[in-house]
Structure formats: C-alpha cells, structure tokens
Scaffold this active site. Structure first.
Site, short mmCIF file in Angstrom:
data_model
loop_
_atom_site.label_atom_id
_atom_site.label_comp_id
_atom_site.label_asym_id
_atom_site.label_seq_id
_atom_site.Cartn_x
_atom_site.Cartn_y
_atom_site.Cartn_z
N ARG A 26 0.80 -1.23 0.00
CA ARG A 26 0.00 0.00 0.00
C ARG A 26 0.84 1.28 0.00
O ARG A 26 0.59 2.19 -0.78
CB ARG A 26 -0.91 0.08 1.25
CG ARG A 26 -2.25 -0.51 1.10
CD ARG A 26 -2.66 -1.12 2.41
NE ARG A 26 -1.67 -2.13 2.76
CZ ARG A 26 -1.74 -3.38 2.30
NH1 ARG A 26 -2.75 -3.76 1.59
NH2 ARG A 26 -0.80 -4.27 2.60
N THR A 27 1.78 1.38 0.91
CA THR A 27 2.46 2.66 1.10
C THR A 27 3.24 3.04 -0.16
O THR A 27 3.11 4.14 -0.68
CB THR A 27 3.37 2.61 2.33
OG1 THR A 27 2.62 2.10 3.42
CG2 THR A 27 3.91 3.99 2.68
N LYS A 78 25.57 -3.25 -0.77
CA LYS A 78 27.05 -3.17 -0.87
C LYS A 78 27.62 -2.38 0.30
O LYS A 78 28.80 -2.10 0.36
CB LYS A 78 27.45 -2.48 -2.17
CG LYS A 78 26.92 -3.15 -3.42
CD LYS A 78 27.23 -2.26 -4.63
CE LYS A 78 26.35 -2.62 -5.81
NZ LYS A 78 26.33 -1.55 -6.81
N ARG A 131 11.09 3.99 3.53
CA ARG A 131 10.75 3.00 4.58
C ARG A 131 12.00 2.24 4.92
O ARG A 131 12.77 1.85 4.03
CB ARG A 131 9.67 2.05 4.07
CG ARG A 131 9.46 0.86 5.02
CD ARG A 131 8.26 0.04 4.69
NE ARG A 131 7.04 0.78 4.98
CZ ARG A 131 5.83 0.23 4.92
NH1 ARG A 131 5.69 -1.05 4.59
NH2 ARG A 131 4.75 0.94 5.19
#
Ligand code: CP
Length: 306
Positions: free
Chosen positions: A51-52, A80, A101
């Site tokens: 959703r986000t 990395k 996020r």
C-alpha cells in the site's frame, strides 16, 4: 523545506488544512492532474510494502509527476554497504522528494539530516508511520465527521505496531479522545506511549485483554496484525498471531455506527466474512491513503493549485 518524520511535525491547524486539501483532491481530481508536472518522487523502500509504496507512486502519477526508486534493500547499493546518508545525497540529484521506509527506527530521520529534498518517513521499524496516520485521520474525519469526542479501540500488536504509535500521538491533540487498548499482556503499548504520551497529557485510557468487553463501547475499532517481522523468535509469534479474530459474531456486540479500520495487510485478525459489513471501512481507508499522500506531496513541495 520540510520533512515528515512524525504526525507531530504538523500542527493541528496544518493537519486540518492537509485533510481539507485531500478531500478537495478526492472531489476534484482533474484540478490536480498537472500540479506536479516535471517533478519526481523517489520511493526508497528497504522493507516490503504494498500500500504505502504503490499509493505514493499512484499519488505522484495522479499529480502528473514521475516516480523512481527501489523496493528492497537487496536491489539497491545498501546491499554493498552504502549508508542512508550517502544514498539520500545521490537520490537528491535525481528526484525532488523522497519517501523512505526502513527497518531501523530513525533511519529516515538520519536521511533528512543529510537531505536537500523533503524526506517522508514511510515507516521506520516499530517506531512511526506518519503517512498511515494521515490516511487514518482522513478516513475517520471523512466517514465519522469528526476527530473529537471519540472512543477508539486499538487492538492487537500495540507493542510493535508503528501505525498505532503514530495514531495515538496524533489523536491525543484532539478533545474528548478516549482509548481502549486491547492486547495480550506481552503486546501492550510501549511504556513511553503510556507514560510520556497518554498519562502526561491526561488522556483517558484503559488496557484490556478481551475484545468482546470493549466492543460495545467503541466509536472506532482499529485492528492490527501481529508484526511477525519484529519478533525475536517464531515460537512467540505463533503463540500470539491468532489471539484476536474479529468475526461476524463479535461484530454483533458492536454499535451499529462503529467503524472498523485496519492499516492492512490483514492476516487472520479480521475474518473475511466481516468485509461485507458496512462498518468495515479498511479498503476505503487504503483508497483514502492516495488522497492523503497527494495532499502531502503538494504540501511539502509547496505547490499551490487554484
Ligand atoms: N499499511 C501499510 O503500511 O501497508 P504496506 O506495508 O503494504 O505499505
């Protein structure tokens, strides 16, 4: 330039303006269709999302802008060893605004400290999820008609559920708010929420274990999933995961005008038989997320639409 790390970054008046803008976007989508022509949103998701991330991308596309980004740390140079601070410096060369996020609490804040473009916290560990809160406030205000004088049941994983922490922080600024915190002992709200937010602000609340006891008293029930990814061992998760299951029989105990919200994803905590109940608004809530994020992008980019 502003970032969004917590719902408290906006005053109540600013939040009201943002929710008004979101309502206007819903009513008049064409008016906003070119508001962000030529602008780019970067979605930097170090943790899974449906959703986000997608609603942020839809929001920018609805505004006429473009999107770029990554959907897992593995597919970025974080794998990395690149730091969040270096990543945001690079992304600022390619985009005008960024939603991040991250599994680590505070990572979007670190990014914001090194960023020449607005950074939006799209969920940081078990800490905060402010754009879910904007979505929740918009859903409640639009469907219930107010953000004051509400008895709100928060049910499930109140310990790790970042949506719950953000929502409590936002709602305590309105008058006549009362919480019933429904959770097993092991998943109670963190003590900083209980002591520094609820007790400090003299907010009326009670903590109960049985959902059935709370249901008849509620204006809103906010269900949450047990956050599997935050548990230290599988055994504890398995023991907790089906502690609450809202089904048709339990819904009979609730007032006729109580709304059921859920940030989603749902696992077992709301039986699918509840989906047809007119009080179940969690899919509408996800749709409101697009309007809330469109309003947020316009606000942080300081784009005015007449
Ligand atoms: N509500 C929410 O944050 O959903 P996603 O994890 O799918 O983004």
């Amino acid at each position: 330039m502003r970032h969004l790390m917590s719902p408290l970054d906006f005053s109540v008046e600013e939040l009201d303006q943002l929710l008004n803008l979101a309502n206007d976007i819903e009513a008049n989508p064409k008016k906003y269709a070119h508001a962000c022509d030529g602008k780019k949103l970067a979605t930097l998701f170090y943790e899974p999302s449906t959703r986000t991330r997608l609603s942020f991308e839809a929001a920018m596309m609805n505004l006429g802008g473009n999107v770029l980004g990554f959907s897992s740390a593995d597919s970025s140079s974080a794998s990395k060893g690149e730091s969040v601070a270096d990543t945001i410096r690079m992304v600022a060369c390619y985009a005008d605004i960024c939603a991040m996020r991250h599994p680590k609490e505070g990572a979007p804040l670190v990014a914001s400290l090194h960023s020449p473009i607005p950074v939006i916290n799209a969920g940081d560990g078990g800490h905060q999820h402010p754009t879910q809160t904007l979505t929740d406030l918009l859903t409640i205000r639009t469907l219930k008609g107010r953000l004051n004088n509400l008895t709100i049941g928060l049910c499930g994983d109140l310990k790790f559920g970042r949506t719950v922490h953000s929502l409590i922080n936002a709602l305590v600024r309105y008058t006549g708010i009362r919480f019933i915190l429904i959770s097993p002992e092991e998943l109670r709200v963190p003590s900083y929420i209980r002591e520094d937010v609820l007790r400090k602000k003299n907010i009326e609340f009670e903590e109960v274990e049985r959902l059935e006891d709370a249901l008849p008293k509620l204006d809103l029930l906010y269900m949450t999933r047990v956050q599997k990814e935050r548990f230290f061992n599988e055994e504890d998760y398995v023991r907790m995961k089906d502690f609450y299951i809202l089904d048709r029989k339990k819904m009979e105990l609730a007032p006729k005008d109580m709304l059921v919200l859920h940030p989603l994803p749902r696992v077992n905590e709301i039986s699918v038989e509840v989906d047809d109940d007119p009080r179940a608004v969690y899919f509408k809530q996800a749709q409101f997320g697009v309007y809330a994020r469109m309003a947020l992008i316009l606000t942080l980019l300081e784009v005015k639409v007449c």
